[in-house]
Design an enzyme around this catalytic site. Sequence first.
Site: not given
Length: 333
Positions: A204, A226, A257, A284
Amino acid sequence: MSDLFVSREHILQGGYFHSTLRKLQEPDTSIEPHNIMYPVFLLENVDAIQPVASLPNVNRYGLNQLIPALTDLVEKGLKSILIFGIVETLPKDPTGSSADSPFNPVVKALPILRATFPSLLIATDVCLCPYTSHGHCGVLTETGAIDHAASVKRIAEVALIYAKAGAHVVAPSDMMDNRIKAIKDALIASKLDNQVSVLSYSCKFASCMYGPFRDTMKSSPMEGDRKCYQLPPGSAGLAARAAARDVAEGADFLMVKPGLPYLDIVRQTKNQFPTHPLFIYQVSGEYAMICKSGDSSEIQNTLMETLTCMRRAGADCIITYFAPLVLSIINKK
């Protein structure tokens, strides 16, 4: 090498106890219903339905609204969902205590969804960011850094509660080191290791393509970002190491991802671990871009070409907000 480590690495039945999971063990390049997982946003208010402004045709559902929506999709062939819980009245605190509260919408909904849709594979996202006051995916120290040990402990606690509530698959999305080991150990201790799978968000990346999702979940960090725990976008080497770490700790399935910009990582991960079913998350931002690609015909063509490329790159299952549209396209064929 400890006996417990060997047990985690060689637990195979947790990866094929469900008929949809068995299909994922038989890869090809077609796009069938079992190759699609539908992400759903679950609200506390069971009767609520809230359109998502930044994601056309995507809603946030209370359970009483979600069930009829899923009923229609299951009749069209939907095989699996990935649930994200959203809290609006439950408290958010530094440790994300609402994540595994008995009043959490996911915890409350799981047994009902299992009973209502006995053939549907139900996965739950496991992360603290929707439930923490600071919006980060773990517990923080007094200086604002990630408290690794406390974070992994909390994530494993949440995963176990979801497993006990009825999740077939728990999917930790936090990217903390060693959380797969902690979750597997918790499942083994509760004798759930051959009834619940672990889908690791193994690769990710710290991407700018999550914006609409974070608005939907109300989970953006209050301070900082993050980047210290999600992967740098340019690092294929760290992605390979992260996937290897999670496989060694007992992950049943791996994930990359975002999707389309990282197809090289999809192929790299599939080549690295060909025996592990590989998920890809069409996030998204990707969804929003395709929605703006033209009229309905052009959107469908762009979507199916994109999904085909993901399958070609090595993805066995694609997590996509386009699942209802994909099912309609498959049914027309």
